[in-house]
Design a protein around this motif. Structure first.
Motif, PDB file in Angstrom:
ATOM      1  N   GLU A 278       0.830  -1.202   0.000  1.00  0.00           N
ATOM      2  CA  GLU A 278       0.000   0.000   0.000  1.00  0.00           C
ATOM      3  C   GLU A 278       0.867   1.255   0.000  1.00  0.00           C
ATOM      4  OE1 GLU A 278      -3.492   2.547   0.426  1.00  0.00           O
ATOM      5  OE2 GLU A 278      -2.871   0.724  -0.627  1.00  0.00           O
ATOM      6  N   GLN A 279       1.929   1.260   0.767  1.00  0.00           N
ATOM      7  CA  GLN A 279       2.829   2.417   0.790  1.00  0.00           C
ATOM      8  C   GLN A 279       3.517   2.619  -0.557  1.00  0.00           C
ATOM      9  OE1 GLN A 279       5.154   1.214   4.194  1.00  0.00           O
ATOM     10  NE2 GLN A 279       4.052   2.613   5.573  1.00  0.00           N
ATOM     11  N   LYS A 280       3.884   1.521  -1.196  1.00  0.00           N
ATOM     12  CA  LYS A 280       4.472   1.620  -2.535  1.00  0.00           C
ATOM     13  C   LYS A 280       3.458   2.183  -3.535  1.00  0.00           C
ATOM     14  CE  LYS A 280       7.709  -2.243  -1.959  1.00  0.00           C
ATOM     15  NZ  LYS A 280       8.038  -3.641  -2.385  1.00  0.00           N
ATOM     16  N   ALA A 281       2.218   1.751  -3.406  1.00  0.00           N
ATOM     17  CA  ALA A 281       1.168   2.232  -4.298  1.00  0.00           C
ATOM     18  C   ALA A 281       0.947   3.728  -4.121  1.00  0.00           C
ATOM     19  CB  ALA A 281      -0.130   1.468  -4.038  1.00  0.00           C
ATOM     20  N   ILE A 282       0.975   4.178  -2.884  1.00  0.00           N
ATOM     21  CA  ILE A 282       0.798   5.601  -2.599  1.00  0.00           C
ATOM     22  C   ILE A 282       1.955   6.412  -3.166  1.00  0.00           C
ATOM     23  CG2 ILE A 282       0.804   7.310  -0.726  1.00  0.00           C
ATOM     24  CD1 ILE A 282      -0.824   5.260   0.923  1.00  0.00           C
ATOM     25  N   ALA A 283       3.174   5.927  -2.952  1.00  0.00           N
ATOM     26  CA  ALA A 283       4.352   6.645  -3.462  1.00  0.00           C
ATOM     27  C   ALA A 283       4.309   6.769  -4.980  1.00  0.00           C
ATOM     28  CB  ALA A 283       5.627   5.927  -3.031  1.00  0.00           C
ATOM     29  N   ASN A 284       3.945   5.698  -5.655  1.00  0.00           N
ATOM     30  CA  ASN A 284       3.908   5.713  -7.118  1.00  0.00           C
ATOM     31  C   ASN A 284       2.754   6.566  -7.653  1.00  0.00           C
ATOM     32  OD1 ASN A 284       6.171   4.049  -7.815  1.00  0.00           O
ATOM     33  ND2 ASN A 284       5.021   2.261  -7.138  1.00  0.00           N
ATOM     34  N   PHE A 285       1.610   6.515  -6.972  1.00  0.00           N
ATOM     35  CA  PHE A 285       0.443   7.268  -7.432  1.00  0.00           C
ATOM     36  C   PHE A 285       0.717   8.766  -7.434  1.00  0.00           C
ATOM     37  CE2 PHE A 285      -3.708   9.318  -7.008  1.00  0.00           C
ATOM     38  CZ  PHE A 285      -4.454   8.643  -7.962  1.00  0.00           C
ATOM     39  N   TRP A 286       1.474   9.229  -6.424  1.00  0.00           N
ATOM     40  CA  TRP A 286       1.733  10.664  -6.283  1.00  0.00           C
ATOM     41  C   TRP A 286       3.109  11.078  -6.811  1.00  0.00           C
ATOM     42  CZ3 TRP A 286      -2.276  13.583  -5.477  1.00  0.00           C
ATOM     43  CH2 TRP A 286      -3.389  13.052  -4.826  1.00  0.00           C
ATOM     44  N   ALA A 287       3.826  10.183  -7.442  1.00  0.00           N
ATOM     45  CA  ALA A 287       5.177  10.513  -7.901  1.00  0.00           C
ATOM     46  C   ALA A 287       5.172  11.667  -8.894  1.00  0.00           C
ATOM     47  CB  ALA A 287       5.829   9.287  -8.522  1.00  0.00           C
ATOM     48  N   ASP A 288       4.347  11.574  -9.934  1.00  0.00           N
ATOM     49  CA  ASP A 288       4.200  12.662 -10.910  1.00  0.00           C
ATOM     50  C   ASP A 288       5.551  13.228 -11.333  1.00  0.00           C
ATOM     51  OD1 ASP A 288       1.351  12.571 -10.918  1.00  0.00           O
ATOM     52  OD2 ASP A 288       1.333  13.643  -9.014  1.00  0.00           O
ATOM     53  N   GLY A 289       6.475  12.349 -11.697  1.00  0.00           N
ATOM     54  CA  GLY A 289       7.823  12.778 -12.071  1.00  0.00           C
ATOM     55  C   GLY A 289       7.928  13.237 -13.514  1.00  0.00           C
ATOM     56  N   GLY A 290       9.116  13.066 -14.102  1.00  0.00           N
ATOM     57  CA  GLY A 290       9.360  13.530 -15.464  1.00  0.00           C
ATOM     58  C   GLY A 290       8.406  12.924 -16.476  1.00  0.00           C
ATOM     59  N   ASN A 291       8.067  13.721 -17.480  1.00  0.00           N
ATOM     60  CA  ASN A 291       7.168  13.292 -18.560  1.00  0.00           C
ATOM     61  C   ASN A 291       5.764  12.927 -18.080  1.00  0.00           C
ATOM     62  OD1 ASN A 291       9.315  13.485 -20.538  1.00  0.00           O
ATOM     63  ND2 ASN A 291      10.106  11.549 -19.720  1.00  0.00           N
ATOM     64  N   THR A 292       5.317  13.578 -17.018  1.00  0.00           N
ATOM     65  CA  THR A 292       3.944  13.410 -16.530  1.00  0.00           C
ATOM     66  C   THR A 292       3.275  14.789 -16.503  1.00  0.00           C
ATOM     67  OG1 THR A 292       4.387  13.803 -14.170  1.00  0.00           O
ATOM     68  CG2 THR A 292       4.769  11.567 -15.020  1.00  0.00           C
ATOM     69  N   ILE A 293       2.063  14.833 -15.998  1.00  0.00           N
ATOM     70  CA  ILE A 293       1.369  16.121 -15.898  1.00  0.00           C
ATOM     71  C   ILE A 293       1.911  16.958 -14.742  1.00  0.00           C
ATOM     72  CG2 ILE A 293      -0.718  15.208 -16.958  1.00  0.00           C
ATOM     73  CD1 ILE A 293      -1.998  15.111 -14.170  1.00  0.00           C
ATOM     74  N   THR A 294       2.857  16.438 -13.972  1.00  0.00           N
ATOM     75  CA  THR A 294       3.502  17.105 -12.821  1.00  0.00           C
ATOM     76  C   THR A 294       2.527  17.237 -11.650  1.00  0.00           C
ATOM     77  OG1 THR A 294       2.971  19.435 -13.355  1.00  0.00           O
ATOM     78  CG2 THR A 294       4.939  18.459 -14.405  1.00  0.00           C
ATOM     79  N   PRO A 295       3.034  17.498 -10.448  1.00  0.00           N
ATOM     80  CA  PRO A 295       2.139  17.687  -9.302  1.00  0.00           C
ATOM     81  C   PRO A 295       1.122  18.820  -9.495  1.00  0.00           C
ATOM     82  CG  PRO A 295       4.359  17.248  -8.544  1.00  0.00           C
ATOM     83  CD  PRO A 295       4.451  17.418 -10.026  1.00  0.00           C
ATOM     84  N   PRO A 296       1.530  20.011 -10.000  1.00  0.00           N
ATOM     85  CA  PRO A 296       0.510  21.045 -10.227  1.00  0.00           C
ATOM     86  C   PRO A 296      -0.590  20.570 -11.175  1.00  0.00           C
ATOM     87  CG  PRO A 296       2.688  22.011 -10.324  1.00  0.00           C
ATOM     88  CD  PRO A 296       2.875  20.523 -10.271  1.00  0.00           C
ATOM     89  N   GLY A 297      -0.216  19.838 -12.218  1.00  0.00           N
ATOM     90  CA  GLY A 297      -1.208  19.300 -13.128  1.00  0.00           C
ATOM     91  C   GLY A 297      -2.131  18.312 -12.441  1.00  0.00           C
ATOM     92  N   HIS A 298      -1.577  17.522 -11.524  1.00  0.00           N
ATOM     93  CA  HIS A 298      -2.382  16.562 -10.768  1.00  0.00           C
ATOM     94  C   HIS A 298      -3.439  17.295  -9.932  1.00  0.00           C
ATOM     95  CE1 HIS A 298      -2.179  12.381  -8.638  1.00  0.00           C
ATOM     96  NE2 HIS A 298      -3.414  12.867  -8.611  1.00  0.00           N
ATOM     97  N   HIS A 299      -3.035  18.398  -9.283  1.00  0.00           N
ATOM     98  CA  HIS A 299      -3.991  19.170  -8.478  1.00  0.00           C
ATOM     99  C   HIS A 299      -5.096  19.750  -9.358  1.00  0.00           C
ATOM    100  CE1 HIS A 299      -1.226  18.499  -5.292  1.00  0.00           C
ATOM    101  NE2 HIS A 299      -0.334  19.387  -5.689  1.00  0.00           N
ATOM    102  N   PHE A 300      -4.726  20.210 -10.549  1.00  0.00           N
ATOM    103  CA  PHE A 300      -5.733  20.749 -11.462  1.00  0.00           C
ATOM    104  C   PHE A 300      -6.663  19.654 -11.965  1.00  0.00           C
ATOM    105  CE2 PHE A 300      -4.229  24.968 -11.459  1.00  0.00           C
ATOM    106  CZ  PHE A 300      -5.164  25.731 -12.154  1.00  0.00           C
TER     107      PHE A 300
END
Length: 458
Positions: A278-300
């Motif tokens: 579960e902790q691994k799943a949480i870390a990966n779900f919120w990673a939003d690293g390179g070539n993603t929508i980024t954390p700001p994009g996730h919030h939007f």
């Protein structure tokens, strides 16, 4: 008889005189009322209100922006946050004149002293205005995106405009609305150029930056030797209060076993060695690293999920985007200010030097100082804004990574922000203090945005 005639003559003359005076007064009042009506006319009187337009006009543009962020070089999280902040402000300013009881951010937002105003004697389509403003500004803010994306921008702009035209009888209204949208976009773009972050996508790793050297200070954790956007903490925030809203100082650095700093690093190490699924799943779900929508994009995207669930209209989208966009952008500026004030080394460096030379975190460590966490700062800001609008105990399902990671359901916006915050500890790239203090500071940043008076008389 003669006396009676004289009386009748003057009585009739007096009557005509009174009638003439009365007619003149009525005419004067009619003219005065007409002039007053012209003076007091507002676009709202002549145009359909913003709340008569579909939210899709804005949400479709945000969905496209998330794709642009993923595929446009240089769109690191702070750059993405800034761009979303400006496009959201432009959306709000493009439609606010069709929102009774709401007012422009001119004179409130830091450094925004003027913007074009609509002609109060003419009709506007606020949907067309919004589409024109967003299409124009997004083109200006993503100049280096690829040709496929540029065609997508043009295609979306034409598609939305075509759908809106069906309900507009007067071609002049369409052209006037398009022109006003372009005016707003150009004005916001010129305003953005003065904040110190203009074209940040083109200089993520400035060669003139000299990385400080010393005990406990950040050291490169990869082949990238210059850290990301070291000057970002100096750019202008949307709220002047957020120019000095900073995370508290981190604990004193020490390699000594048993020290507060050692305990923080040891927690990262121990957690990483015993991660649950579960902790691994949480870390990966919120990673939003390179070539993603980024954390700001996730919030939007979370904001979009809620806006669609609520089936709101364009006016509500404009308000929500403006508040979330400015808050998240300011949160990243404040976060980056802290990063390059303290230049704290990452857990991977500390742990390998003082605890276990072979240790590696679950997630790759990004190339910039640790304190504080950008993910935590942004989620603290976004959750505070969304809670202020939609309330606490608002349940929603986050499907941002549909097809990649399973959806996650939350009972409140604070719950999602707490999970995003702790995810960085599970990922092994932040100490607890960087997560929690970043989160707290993001919340304070958002509260400063909420001090803006969006409503008249507020």
């Amino acid at each position: 008889m003669r006396k009676h005639f004289t009386y009748f003559f003057f009585e009739k003359l007096h009557y005509k005189f009174k009638y003439s005076i009365l007619s003149l007064m009525i005419g004067f009042l009619a003219i005065s009322c007409k002039d007053k009506k012209n003076e007091e006319a507002t676009p709202t009187n002549l145009s359909k209100e913003t709340n008569t337009y579909s939210a899709d006009i804005a949400t479709r543009w945000t969905e496209l922006q998330l794709l642009l962020i993923k595929s446009t070089p240089g769109y690191a999280p702070p750059v993405a946050a800034r761009t979303l902040g400006y496009t959201s402000l432009a959306l709000y300013e493009s439609v606010v004149h069709g929102m009774p009881n709401y007012q422009s951010m001119v004179g409130q937002v830091n450094g925004l002293t003027s913007l074009p105003k609509p002609d109060v004697t003419k009709e506007y389509s606020w949907g067309v205005v919004a589409n024109s403003a967003l299409g124009t500004l997004i083109t200006q803010l993503y100049p280096t995106t690829n040709d496929i994306n540029k065609r997508a921008i043009d295609s979306l702009k034409k598609n939305i405009e075509s759908n809106l035209k069906v309900a507009i009888e007067n071609p002049a209204t369409i052209e006037r609305s398009k022109a006003f949208g372009i005016e707003i976009a150009n004005a916001i773009f010129e305003y953005s150029k003065t904040d110190g972050g203009h074209q940040g996508w083109d200089n993520n790793f400035p060669s003139d930056y000299k990385t400080p050297v010393g005990v406990g200070l950040w050291e490169p954790t990869s082949t990238q030797k210059i850290p990301l956007l070291p000057y970002w903490g100096k750019i202008r925030t949307f709220s002047s209060l957020n120019m000095t809203t900073n995370p508290v100082a981190p604990t004193n650095f020490s390699y000594k076993e048993g020290s507060d700093m050692y305990k923080l690093a040891k927690e990262v190490y121990d957690t990483g060695k015993a991660l649950t699924n579960e902790q691994k799943a949480i870390a990966n779900f919120w990673a939003d690293g390179g070539n993603t929508i980024t954390p700001p994009g996730h919030h939007f995207n979370i904001a979009n999920i809620v806006l669609k669930k609520e089936k709101v209209k364009l006016d509500k989208v404009a308000e929500v985007y403006a508040k979330v966009g400015m808050a998240v952008s300011d949160a990243f500026v404040a976060c980056w200010r802290g990063k390059y004030t303290y230049n704290l080394m990452r857990p991977i460096t500390y742990i390998r030097q003082a605890i276990d030379p072979q240790w590696s975190p679950l997630l790759s460590t990004p190339p910039f100082p640790e304190y504080a966490s950008g993910h935590s700062s942004g989620s603290g800001a976004a959750s505070e804004i969304l809670t202020s609008i939609f309330g606490n105990n608002y349940e929603f399902t986050d499907n941002t990574h549909n097809g990649t990671y399973p959806d996650r359901t939350f009972k409140s916006f604070y719950e999602y922000a707490d999970e995003a915050t702790i995810s960085r500890l599970y990922g092994g790239i932040h100490y607890r203090q960087g997560n929690e203090n970043g989160h707290k500071n993001g919340t304070e940043v958002a509260k400063n945005i909420l001090k803006f008076k969006f409503k008249t008389g507020a």
